[in-house]
Design a protein around this motif. Structure first.
Motif, PDB file in Angstrom:
ATOM      1  N   LYS A 101      -1.825   8.567  -3.510  1.00  0.00           N
ATOM      2  CA  LYS A 101      -0.661   8.891  -4.341  1.00  0.00           C
ATOM      3  C   LYS A 101      -0.135   7.647  -5.045  1.00  0.00           C
ATOM      4  CE  LYS A 101       3.365   9.267  -2.536  1.00  0.00           C
ATOM      5  NZ  LYS A 101       4.549   9.569  -1.779  1.00  0.00           N
ATOM      6  N   LEU A 102       0.003   6.541  -4.325  1.00  0.00           N
ATOM      7  CA  LEU A 102       0.546   5.317  -4.912  1.00  0.00           C
ATOM      8  C   LEU A 102      -0.392   4.736  -5.966  1.00  0.00           C
ATOM      9  CD1 LEU A 102       2.124   3.475  -1.842  1.00  0.00           C
ATOM     10  CD2 LEU A 102       3.310   4.658  -3.707  1.00  0.00           C
ATOM     11  N   SER A 103      -1.691   4.804  -5.728  1.00  0.00           N
ATOM     12  CA  SER A 103      -2.618   4.242  -6.714  1.00  0.00           C
ATOM     13  C   SER A 103      -2.603   5.065  -7.989  1.00  0.00           C
ATOM     14  CB  SER A 103      -4.030   4.138  -6.149  1.00  0.00           C
ATOM     15  OG  SER A 103      -4.668   5.394  -6.136  1.00  0.00           O
ATOM     16  N   ALA A 104      -2.443   6.375  -7.864  1.00  0.00           N
ATOM     17  CA  ALA A 104      -2.415   7.243  -9.040  1.00  0.00           C
ATOM     18  C   ALA A 104      -1.141   7.034  -9.853  1.00  0.00           C
ATOM     19  CB  ALA A 104      -2.524   8.706  -8.612  1.00  0.00           C
ATOM     20  N   SER A 105      -0.035   6.711  -9.173  1.00  0.00           N
ATOM     21  CA  SER A 105       1.233   6.562  -9.887  1.00  0.00           C
ATOM     22  C   SER A 105       1.504   5.122 -10.310  1.00  0.00           C
ATOM     23  CB  SER A 105       2.389   7.059  -9.010  1.00  0.00           C
ATOM     24  OG  SER A 105       2.541   6.233  -7.876  1.00  0.00           O
ATOM     25  N   SER A 106       0.706   4.192  -9.807  1.00  0.00           N
ATOM     26  CA  SER A 106       0.975   2.783 -10.066  1.00  0.00           C
ATOM     27  C   SER A 106       0.684   2.403 -11.509  1.00  0.00           C
ATOM     28  CB  SER A 106       0.164   1.906  -9.109  1.00  0.00           C
ATOM     29  OG  SER A 106       0.233   0.562  -9.488  1.00  0.00           O
ATOM     30  N   GLY A 107      -0.572   2.479 -11.888  1.00  0.00           N
ATOM     31  CA  GLY A 107      -0.958   2.158 -13.252  1.00  0.00           C
ATOM     32  C   GLY A 107      -0.861   0.688 -13.615  1.00  0.00           C
ATOM     33  N   ASP A 108      -0.043  -0.083 -12.954  1.00  0.00           N
ATOM     34  CA  ASP A 108       0.176  -1.489 -13.265  1.00  0.00           C
ATOM     35  C   ASP A 108      -0.447  -2.344 -12.162  1.00  0.00           C
ATOM     36  OD1 ASP A 108       1.048  -3.992 -13.974  1.00  0.00           O
ATOM     37  OD2 ASP A 108       3.178  -3.530 -13.878  1.00  0.00           O
ATOM     38  N   ALA A 109      -1.576  -2.962 -12.462  1.00  0.00           N
ATOM     39  CA  ALA A 109      -2.275  -3.773 -11.458  1.00  0.00           C
ATOM     40  C   ALA A 109      -1.419  -4.943 -10.969  1.00  0.00           C
ATOM     41  CB  ALA A 109      -3.592  -4.289 -12.026  1.00  0.00           C
ATOM     42  N   ALA A 110      -0.472  -5.398 -11.795  1.00  0.00           N
ATOM     43  CA  ALA A 110       0.389  -6.506 -11.392  1.00  0.00           C
ATOM     44  C   ALA A 110       1.387  -6.075 -10.319  1.00  0.00           C
ATOM     45  CB  ALA A 110       1.141  -7.052 -12.601  1.00  0.00           C
ATOM     46  N   LYS A 111       1.603  -4.774 -10.166  1.00  0.00           N
ATOM     47  CA  LYS A 111       2.542  -4.247  -9.174  1.00  0.00           C
ATOM     48  C   LYS A 111       1.781  -3.435  -8.118  1.00  0.00           C
ATOM     49  CE  LYS A 111       6.077  -5.963 -11.285  1.00  0.00           C
ATOM     50  NZ  LYS A 111       6.843  -7.055 -10.716  1.00  0.00           N
ATOM     51  N   LEU A 112       0.750  -4.033  -7.587  1.00  0.00           N
ATOM     52  CA  LEU A 112      -0.147  -3.390  -6.642  1.00  0.00           C
ATOM     53  C   LEU A 112       0.567  -2.930  -5.372  1.00  0.00           C
ATOM     54  CD1 LEU A 112      -3.218  -2.890  -6.140  1.00  0.00           C
ATOM     55  CD2 LEU A 112      -3.245  -5.089  -4.984  1.00  0.00           C
ATOM     56  N   PRO A 113       0.389  -1.669  -4.978  1.00  0.00           N
ATOM     57  CA  PRO A 113       0.939  -1.210  -3.707  1.00  0.00           C
ATOM     58  C   PRO A 113       0.196  -1.865  -2.536  1.00  0.00           C
ATOM     59  CG  PRO A 113       0.229   0.637  -5.075  1.00  0.00           C
ATOM     60  CD  PRO A 113      -0.289  -0.607  -5.703  1.00  0.00           C
ATOM     61  N   VAL A 114       0.831  -1.897  -1.373  1.00  0.00           N
ATOM     62  CA  VAL A 114       0.206  -2.413  -0.148  1.00  0.00           C
ATOM     63  C   VAL A 114       0.528  -1.450   0.985  1.00  0.00           C
ATOM     64  CG1 VAL A 114       0.091  -4.324   1.496  1.00  0.00           C
ATOM     65  CG2 VAL A 114       0.439  -4.806  -0.918  1.00  0.00           C
ATOM     66  N   ALA A 115      -0.488  -1.109   1.779  1.00  0.00           N
ATOM     67  CA  ALA A 115      -0.322  -0.227   2.936  1.00  0.00           C
ATOM     68  C   ALA A 115      -0.414  -1.052   4.217  1.00  0.00           C
ATOM     69  CB  ALA A 115      -1.403   0.844   2.931  1.00  0.00           C
ATOM     70  N   PHE A 116       0.452  -0.738   5.183  1.00  0.00           N
ATOM     71  CA  PHE A 116       0.455  -1.434   6.470  1.00  0.00           C
ATOM     72  C   PHE A 116       0.092  -0.455   7.573  1.00  0.00           C
ATOM     73  CE2 PHE A 116       3.232  -3.978   3.815  1.00  0.00           C
ATOM     74  CZ  PHE A 116       2.822  -5.268   4.124  1.00  0.00           C
ATOM     75  N   PHE A 117      -0.878  -0.861   8.401  1.00  0.00           N
ATOM     76  CA  PHE A 117      -1.372  -0.049   9.510  1.00  0.00           C
ATOM     77  C   PHE A 117      -1.035  -0.753  10.810  1.00  0.00           C
ATOM     78  CE2 PHE A 117      -5.275   1.252  12.068  1.00  0.00           C
ATOM     79  CZ  PHE A 117      -4.765   2.486  12.403  1.00  0.00           C
ATOM     80  N   ASP A 118      -0.291  -0.083  11.668  1.00  0.00           N
ATOM     81  CA  ASP A 118       0.168  -0.672  12.923  1.00  0.00           C
ATOM     82  C   ASP A 118      -0.946  -0.654  13.969  1.00  0.00           C
ATOM     83  OD1 ASP A 118       1.660  -1.722  14.973  1.00  0.00           O
ATOM     84  OD2 ASP A 118       2.765   0.121  15.377  1.00  0.00           O
ATOM     85  N   SER A 119      -1.988  -1.405  13.690  1.00  0.00           N
ATOM     86  CA  SER A 119      -3.121  -1.549  14.605  1.00  0.00           C
ATOM     87  C   SER A 119      -4.109  -2.502  13.953  1.00  0.00           C
ATOM     88  CB  SER A 119      -3.796  -0.202  14.848  1.00  0.00           C
ATOM     89  OG  SER A 119      -4.820  -0.332  15.813  1.00  0.00           O
ATOM     90  N   SER A 120      -5.043  -2.930  14.718  1.00  0.00           N
ATOM     91  CA  SER A 120      -6.111  -3.765  14.184  1.00  0.00           C
ATOM     92  C   SER A 120      -7.062  -2.900  13.366  1.00  0.00           C
ATOM     93  CB  SER A 120      -6.871  -4.419  15.337  1.00  0.00           C
ATOM     94  OG  SER A 120      -8.010  -5.076  14.854  1.00  0.00           O
ATOM     95  N   LEU A 121      -7.619  -3.474  12.323  1.00  0.00           N
ATOM     96  CA  LEU A 121      -8.646  -2.766  11.551  1.00  0.00           C
ATOM     97  C   LEU A 121     -10.001  -2.857  12.247  1.00  0.00           C
ATOM     98  CD1 LEU A 121      -7.645  -3.845   7.933  1.00  0.00           C
ATOM     99  CD2 LEU A 121      -7.018  -1.759   9.163  1.00  0.00           C
ATOM    100  N   VAL A 122     -10.092  -3.712  13.252  1.00  0.00           N
ATOM    101  CA  VAL A 122     -11.300  -3.829  14.072  1.00  0.00           C
ATOM    102  C   VAL A 122     -11.044  -3.008  15.331  1.00  0.00           C
ATOM    103  CG1 VAL A 122     -12.822  -5.393  15.323  1.00  0.00           C
ATOM    104  CG2 VAL A 122     -11.743  -6.138  13.185  1.00  0.00           C
ATOM    105  N   ILE A 123     -11.691  -1.869  15.427  1.00  0.00           N
ATOM    106  CA  ILE A 123     -11.413  -0.959  16.533  1.00  0.00           C
ATOM    107  C   ILE A 123     -12.415  -1.179  17.666  1.00  0.00           C
ATOM    108  CG2 ILE A 123     -10.136   0.748  15.193  1.00  0.00           C
ATOM    109  CD1 ILE A 123     -12.694   2.397  15.012  1.00  0.00           C
TER     110      ILE A 123
END
Length: 166
Positions: A101-123
């Motif tokens: 949803k955020l990437s579709a509504s962003s349109g501006d690469a200078a205002k890149l969204p960031v997602a935070f995951f409460d865990s390690s990406l190495v499972i």
């Protein structure tokens, strides 16, 4: 000083959407004759706009005895692992949906969204799981990373107070 730090953060984050998700669970209790459990995933989306727009929401699921039952040898048993697994999957589903949803509504690469995951990406814990549980954990993480690549939305994994040894 504190004021300068706040001004810098305001300028750096202005119009950069950030999104974080976390889950909780209620495990099946032996005091109840019918084993049920529940998982909840809550998220916070901060658009960092002048008007202070944000989204704070949650998703809740009840897990039935069928959801909690796994094959163990020749038996079918109730497994708390199923609660942990469903929580993990819901956290990742919520992240992926919002990244898209955020990437579709962003349109501006200078205002890149960031997602935070409460865990390690190495499972690394997945190597101790068996069969379907291991496959579902790995599949969920791979889907998260692919969504990040496809949408261009970086996902940041973090662990607060880890006692991990890997």
């Amino acid at each position: 000083n504190h004021q300068e730090a706040r001004e810098w953060a305001f300028d750096a984050l202005l119009d950069h959407p950030t999104f974080a998700v976390d889950g909780s669970q209620i495990r099946p209790d032996d005091d109840f004759s019918i084993p049920v459990a529940a998982v909840q995933v809550a998220w916070f989306e901060n658009r960092h706009t002048i008007d202070g727009r944000y989204v704070k929401d949650a998703r809740f699921e009840v897990l039935t005895p069928e959801d909690l039952t796994v094959d163990f040898g020749d038996d079918r048993v109730i497994s708390e692992q199923q609660v942990n697994l469903r929580r993990f999957e819901l956290e990742i589903e919520s992240l992926r949906e919002t990244m898209e949803k955020l990437s579709a509504s962003s349109g501006d690469a200078a205002k890149l969204p960031v997602a935070f995951f409460d865990s390690s990406l190495v499972i690394s814990f997945a190597d101790r799981l068996q069969g379907e549980a291991q496959e579902r954990h790995v599949r969920a993480m791979v889907e998260l990373l692919r969504t990040s690549e496809k949408t261009g939305v970086p996902v940041v994994g973090y662990v607060d107070g880890s006692r991990s040894r890997d």
